[in-house]
Scaffold this motif. Structure first.
Motif, mmCIF file in Angstrom:
data_model
loop_
_atom_site.group_PDB
_atom_site.id
_atom_site.type_symbol
_atom_site.label_atom_id
_atom_site.label_comp_id
_atom_site.label_asym_id
_atom_site.label_seq_id
_atom_site.Cartn_x
_atom_site.Cartn_y
_atom_site.Cartn_z
ATOM 1 N N ASP A 224 49.237 -70.626 -1.408
ATOM 2 C CA ASP A 224 50.474 -71.296 -0.988
ATOM 3 C C ASP A 224 50.187 -72.707 -0.494
ATOM 4 O OD1 ASP A 224 51.897 -68.986 -1.619
ATOM 5 O OD2 ASP A 224 51.949 -68.264 0.462
ATOM 6 N N LEU A 225 49.099 -72.885 0.235
ATOM 7 C CA LEU A 225 48.750 -74.216 0.738
ATOM 8 C C LEU A 225 48.416 -75.171 -0.407
ATOM 9 C CD1 LEU A 225 46.608 -73.092 3.793
ATOM 10 C CD2 LEU A 225 48.773 -74.357 3.903
ATOM 11 N N ILE B 56 48.521 -79.278 -0.156
ATOM 12 C CA ILE B 56 47.625 -79.478 0.990
ATOM 13 C C ILE B 56 46.204 -79.197 0.527
ATOM 14 C CG2 ILE B 56 47.073 -78.754 3.339
ATOM 15 C CD1 ILE B 56 50.058 -77.926 3.582
ATOM 16 N N LYS B 57 45.395 -80.226 0.535
ATOM 17 C CA LYS B 57 44.038 -80.126 0.010
ATOM 18 C C LYS B 57 43.075 -79.642 1.099
ATOM 19 C CE LYS B 57 44.542 -83.263 -3.780
ATOM 20 N NZ LYS B 57 45.336 -82.389 -4.538
ATOM 21 N N PRO B 58 42.179 -78.715 0.738
ATOM 22 C CA PRO B 58 41.211 -78.231 1.722
ATOM 23 C C PRO B 58 40.076 -79.223 1.933
ATOM 24 C CG PRO B 58 40.851 -77.162 -0.383
ATOM 25 C CD PRO B 58 42.077 -78.024 -0.543
ATOM 26 N N PRO C 283 42.547 -71.801 9.968
ATOM 27 C CA PRO C 283 42.948 -72.618 8.820
ATOM 28 C C PRO C 283 43.027 -74.112 9.132
ATOM 29 C CG PRO C 283 44.453 -70.760 9.117
ATOM 30 C CD PRO C 283 43.535 -70.788 10.293
ATOM 31 N N GLY C 284 43.221 -74.462 10.400
ATOM 32 C CA GLY C 284 43.316 -75.872 10.773
ATOM 33 C C GLY C 284 42.052 -76.648 10.468
ATOM 34 N N ARG C 285 40.906 -76.007 10.575
ATOM 35 C CA ARG C 285 39.646 -76.702 10.260
ATOM 36 C C ARG C 285 39.567 -77.033 8.779
ATOM 37 N NH1 ARG C 285 35.342 -73.570 14.021
ATOM 38 N NH2 ARG C 285 36.882 -71.955 13.929
ATOM 39 N N ARG C 286 40.023 -76.123 7.950
ATOM 40 C CA ARG C 286 39.919 -76.309 6.493
ATOM 41 C C ARG C 286 41.067 -77.158 5.943
ATOM 42 N NH1 ARG C 286 36.509 -75.290 2.273
ATOM 43 N NH2 ARG C 286 37.520 -74.641 0.367
ATOM 44 N N PHE C 287 42.278 -77.014 6.528
ATOM 45 C CA PHE C 287 43.459 -77.661 5.953
ATOM 46 C C PHE C 287 44.138 -78.678 6.868
ATOM 47 C CE2 PHE C 287 43.094 -73.788 3.444
ATOM 48 C CZ PHE C 287 43.282 -74.285 2.169
ATOM 49 N N GLY C 288 43.636 -78.889 8.070
ATOM 50 C CA GLY C 288 44.303 -79.807 8.981
ATOM 51 C C GLY C 288 45.572 -79.177 9.544
ATOM 52 N N SER C 289 46.390 -79.970 10.218
ATOM 53 C CA SER C 289 47.558 -79.418 10.909
ATOM 54 C C SER C 289 48.712 -79.047 9.971
ATOM 55 C CB SER C 289 48.057 -80.416 11.953
ATOM 56 O OG SER C 289 48.451 -81.620 11.311
ATOM 57 N N LYS C 290 48.696 -79.514 8.735
ATOM 58 C CA LYS C 290 49.822 -79.253 7.818
ATOM 59 C C LYS C 290 49.920 -77.783 7.399
ATOM 60 C CE LYS C 290 49.862 -83.901 5.947
ATOM 61 N NZ LYS C 290 49.704 -84.720 4.757
ATOM 62 N N TRP C 291 48.884 -76.998 7.601
ATOM 63 C CA TRP C 291 48.910 -75.594 7.204
ATOM 64 C C TRP C 291 49.990 -74.816 7.951
ATOM 65 C CZ3 TRP C 291 48.139 -71.203 10.144
ATOM 66 C CH2 TRP C 291 47.701 -71.407 11.453
ATOM 67 N N LYS C 292 50.301 -75.227 9.176
ATOM 68 C CA LYS C 292 51.215 -74.450 10.017
ATOM 69 C C LYS C 292 52.608 -74.321 9.406
ATOM 70 C CE LYS C 292 48.818 -75.326 14.323
ATOM 71 N NZ LYS C 292 48.867 -75.904 15.658
ATOM 72 N N ASN C 293 53.113 -75.386 8.786
ATOM 73 C CA ASN C 293 54.451 -75.308 8.183
ATOM 74 C C ASN C 293 54.491 -74.289 7.052
ATOM 75 O OD1 ASN C 293 55.420 -77.259 9.933
ATOM 76 N ND2 ASN C 293 55.045 -78.935 8.496
ATOM 77 N N VAL C 294 53.491 -74.331 6.182
ATOM 78 C CA VAL C 294 53.417 -73.380 5.061
ATOM 79 C C VAL C 294 53.251 -71.964 5.605
ATOM 80 C CG1 VAL C 294 52.069 -72.674 3.036
ATOM 81 C CG2 VAL C 294 52.532 -75.104 3.458
ATOM 82 N N PHE C 295 52.436 -71.827 6.632
ATOM 83 C CA PHE C 295 52.221 -70.519 7.245
ATOM 84 C C PHE C 295 53.542 -69.944 7.768
ATOM 85 C CE2 PHE C 295 51.382 -67.815 10.886
ATOM 86 C CZ PHE C 295 50.399 -66.959 10.416
ATOM 87 N N GLU C 296 54.270 -70.724 8.519
ATOM 88 C CA GLU C 296 55.530 -70.229 9.101
ATOM 89 C C GLU C 296 56.570 -69.925 8.016
ATOM 90 O OE1 GLU C 296 55.958 -69.059 12.043
ATOM 91 O OE2 GLU C 296 53.972 -69.718 12.676
ATOM 92 N N GLU C 297 56.612 -70.738 6.956
ATOM 93 C CA GLU C 297 57.548 -70.478 5.854
ATOM 94 C C GLU C 297 57.253 -69.147 5.160
ATOM 95 O OE1 GLU C 297 57.293 -73.814 3.200
ATOM 96 O OE2 GLU C 297 58.038 -75.205 4.725
ATOM 97 N N ASN C 298 55.999 -68.732 5.166
ATOM 98 C CA ASN C 298 55.574 -67.520 4.460
ATOM 99 C C ASN C 298 55.120 -66.403 5.395
ATOM 100 O OD1 ASN C 298 55.553 -68.331 1.454
ATOM 101 N ND2 ASN C 298 54.600 -70.062 2.511
ATOM 102 N N ARG C 299 55.394 -66.537 6.673
ATOM 103 C CA ARG C 299 54.925 -65.573 7.678
ATOM 104 C C ARG C 299 55.283 -64.134 7.315
ATOM 105 N NH1 ARG C 299 53.374 -64.658 12.922
ATOM 106 N NH2 ARG C 299 53.219 -66.823 13.557
ATOM 107 N N ALA C 300 56.515 -63.890 6.901
ATOM 108 C CA ALA C 300 56.950 -62.519 6.591
ATOM 109 C C ALA C 300 56.097 -61.923 5.470
ATOM 110 C CB ALA C 300 58.425 -62.492 6.212
ATOM 111 N N LYS C 301 55.765 -62.724 4.472
ATOM 112 C CA LYS C 301 54.907 -62.240 3.375
ATOM 113 C C LYS C 301 53.514 -61.902 3.905
ATOM 114 C CE LYS C 301 53.157 -65.168 0.280
ATOM 115 N NZ LYS C 301 52.951 -66.018 -0.917
#
Length: 186
Positions: A106-107, A112-114, A125-143
């Protein structure tokens, strides 16, 4: 850490499996097969049930395509007491509880480049993807929560013993763990 933003890591589910075996009496189990990396079985008896933790963990970094064919035999007085056994199984593998694969896909889809210098799947995930991972994470949290569930992947599957021996064959994908619970039948 045991979770990412409250969603359990696969290792947390494996610890849960080991907790179900805690205080059991270790028993010998024989296995055959050539392992790709670390593969094996831990077995115990607890509350008149046999528990087996079967694991496959290739040496190659994140190689999920390396399978291990693990054949094992259980024997002894307890096994011989019942001809019919019932098996429950819980799984940790690419299709069960390991939600990071989906999140990483999804990232990447989100552009969002690793950072290739950081570890893969280290629980942060923040170390690998920076802070932008959080938005994608929250959008897909239920999955991710659905994937992270601790699934019963086989329920009351009949297993027979012959001449006091139970034989089971497993084709274990890389980075997988199965908890098997055997209960004597009638």
């Amino acid at each position: 850490s045991t979770t990412t933003n409250g969603i359990p890591h696969p290792r947390t589910q494996v610890m849960r499996m080991l907790d179900l075996m805690a205080d059991g009496k270790r028993i010998d189990v024989s296995s055959t097969g050539k392992a790709n990396g670390n593969a094996g079985i831990i077995a115990c008896v607890k509350d008149n049930k046999v528990y087996l933790l079967v694991y496959s963990h290739p040496d190659m970094n994140r190689a999920t395509n390396l399978n291990n064919l693990i054949s094992f035999k259980l024997q002894g007085e307890m096994i011989g007491k019942s001809r019919n056994w019932n098996m429950n199984e819980w799984s940790v593998d690419h299709n069960h509880t390991i939600w990071a694969y989906d999140m990483y896909e999804d990232l990447v889809r989100a552009g969002i480049k690793p950072n290739p210098m950081e570890d893969i799947y280290d629980g942060n995930p923040g170390r690998r993807f920076g802070s932008k991972w959080k938005n994608v994470f929250e959008e897909n949290r239920a999955k991710y929560e659905r994937i992270a569930e601790f699934p019963l992947t086989a329920k009351n599957k009949p297993v027979n013993q012959k001449k006091g021996i139970i034989t089971i064959d497993y084709n274990m994908p890389g980075h997988s763990v199965r908890l098997i619970e055997l209960t004597p039948g009638n």
